[in-house]
Design an enzyme around this catalytic site. Structure first.
Site, PDB file in Angstrom:
ATOM      1  N   THR A  45       0.841  -1.195   0.000  1.00 47.69           N
ATOM      2  CA  THR A  45       0.000   0.000   0.000  1.00 47.69           C
ATOM      3  C   THR A  45       0.872   1.239   0.000  1.00 47.69           C
ATOM      4  OG1 THR A  45      -1.819   1.135   1.156  1.00 47.69           O
ATOM      5  CG2 THR A  45      -0.140   0.113   2.517  1.00 47.69           C
ATOM      6  N   ALA A  48      -0.045   8.670   2.530  1.00 48.73           N
ATOM      7  CA  ALA A  48       0.427  10.038   2.359  1.00 48.73           C
ATOM      8  C   ALA A  48       1.860  10.197   2.838  1.00 48.73           C
ATOM      9  CB  ALA A  48      -0.494  10.999   3.113  1.00 48.73           C
ATOM     10  N   GLY A  50       4.125   7.426   3.470  1.00 47.50           N
ATOM     11  CA  GLY A  50       5.100   6.404   3.098  1.00 47.50           C
ATOM     12  C   GLY A  50       4.501   5.256   2.331  1.00 47.50           C
ATOM     13  N   LYS A  67       8.500  -0.543   6.036  1.00 43.44           N
ATOM     14  CA  LYS A  67       7.845   0.755   5.869  1.00 43.44           C
ATOM     15  C   LYS A  67       8.897   1.784   5.476  1.00 43.44           C
ATOM     16  CE  LYS A  67       4.928   4.021   8.415  1.00 43.44           C
ATOM     17  NZ  LYS A  67       4.235   4.267   9.700  1.00 43.44           N
ATOM     18  N   ASP A 180      -4.411   6.862  15.459  1.00 44.45           N
ATOM     19  CA  ASP A 180      -5.187   6.555  14.245  1.00 44.45           C
ATOM     20  C   ASP A 180      -5.820   5.173  14.387  1.00 44.45           C
ATOM     21  OD1 ASP A 180      -6.272   6.840  11.716  1.00 44.45           O
ATOM     22  OD2 ASP A 180      -4.488   6.115  10.682  1.00 44.45           O
TER      23      ASP A 180
END
Length: 293
Positions: A45, A48, A50, A67, A180
């Site tokens: 995926t 915004a 990384g 990541k 989040d």
């Protein structure tokens, strides 16, 4: 004079142009993934901040999630490098702290904050969001039928909500707020089963197969916005973000969110009670914002 037809060179030029365009649209890989011994990465995926790749760590038999935070061209290079380094170093620190305290999060394998990447444990399974929606998709869609079925077969989802609440309570107990919390940032890792000769996978009833959809351990992922805090306000805001996201993503199961909060309170003890009191204040402010616009 060359009398050969002009079409082949034109075709070759078109193919070369297409290849060049395709290469230009590919994301440049971080240096760690261009090493000759690196397993070819798979882009999972892009967000915004990384990109997330699936690759391996140390051995081809050990999958990991890498990541990568690429440089931001709109920021000053020195500022961008400092922010990226600080953010990744803090994320690794938070994950290591959670692991020590027994919170279900991925293990950190390696990091290079200066180069903008961190490698963590690859969590098998599927996001909680996917599993809940798959489970809800097998339920009656007629409102009256669903109300009748609730008392009979909502048990597996209730148990999952309790596991989520306990995992979040463990996270907050360590002094970490996620920032989040959504069901997309939680993985449902399937339980490991030992297969025996007496097992009959094709003989599983529909109810048993449905219940197994929600089996497994809840693992919280993606700590890119995490922060260290002992504040009831910050913890309540974490829960409020999850509550709003849950209502938006799983409206048919919105009434089961109370089971998550109850499990959170039982796991966190007296501190959980004060956090839930603060959650009421956060909800009130959220409603006022919605009314004002």
């Amino acid at each position: 004079m060359d009398t050969s037809p002009s079409s082949p060179p034109t075709k070759k030029r078109k193919m070369a142009t297409d290849t060049t365009a395709e290469q230009e649209h590919q994301f440049p890989l971080p240096a760690i993934l261009t090493h000759p011994s690196a397993t070819p990465p798979i882009l999972i995926t892009q967000g915004a901040e990384g990109r997330l790749y699936k690759t391996t760590f140390f051995s081809p038999n050990i999958p990991c999630a890498l990541k990568y935070r690429p440089p931001k061209p709109y920021r000053h290079p020195i500022l961008d490098a400092r922010l990226t380094k600080a953010r990744l170093a803090f994320e690794a620190k938070v994950l290591e702290r959670c692991r020590r305290e027994g919170v279900p999060v991925p293990a950190v394998y390696a990091q290079n904050a200066a180069a903008g990447w961190i490698a963590v444990e690859w969590i098998e399974g599927a996001p909680v969001r996917v599993k809940i929606n798959e489970w809800l998709g097998q339920r009656p869609k007629n409102e009256e039928e669903e109300k009748t079925a609730d008392a009979k077969d909502q048990g597996p989802l209730v148990e999952l909500m309790k596991r989520i609440g306990a995992a979040i309570a463990g996270l907050h107990r360590t002094g970490v707020v996620h920032g989040d919390l959504t069901t997309s940032n939680m993985m449902l890792r399937p339980p490991t089963r030992k297969t025996t000769t007496t097992e009959q996978p094709n003989g599983v009833s529909e109810e048993e197969a449905k219940a197994k959809l929600l089996e497994g351990d809840v693992v919280i992922i993606d700590f890119g916005l995490a922060n260290q805090s002992q504040s009831d306000e910050d913890r309540a805001t974490d829960l409020y973000v999850l509550e709003r996201a849950f209502a938006s993503t799983h409206p048919r199961a919105e009434n089961l969110f109370e089971h998550l909060l109850e499990s959170y309170k039982q796991t966190f003890g007296k501190k959980g009670v004060s956090v839930l009191h603060k959650l009421e204040d956060v909800r009130m402010r959220g409603r006022k914002r919605s009314m004002i616009g």
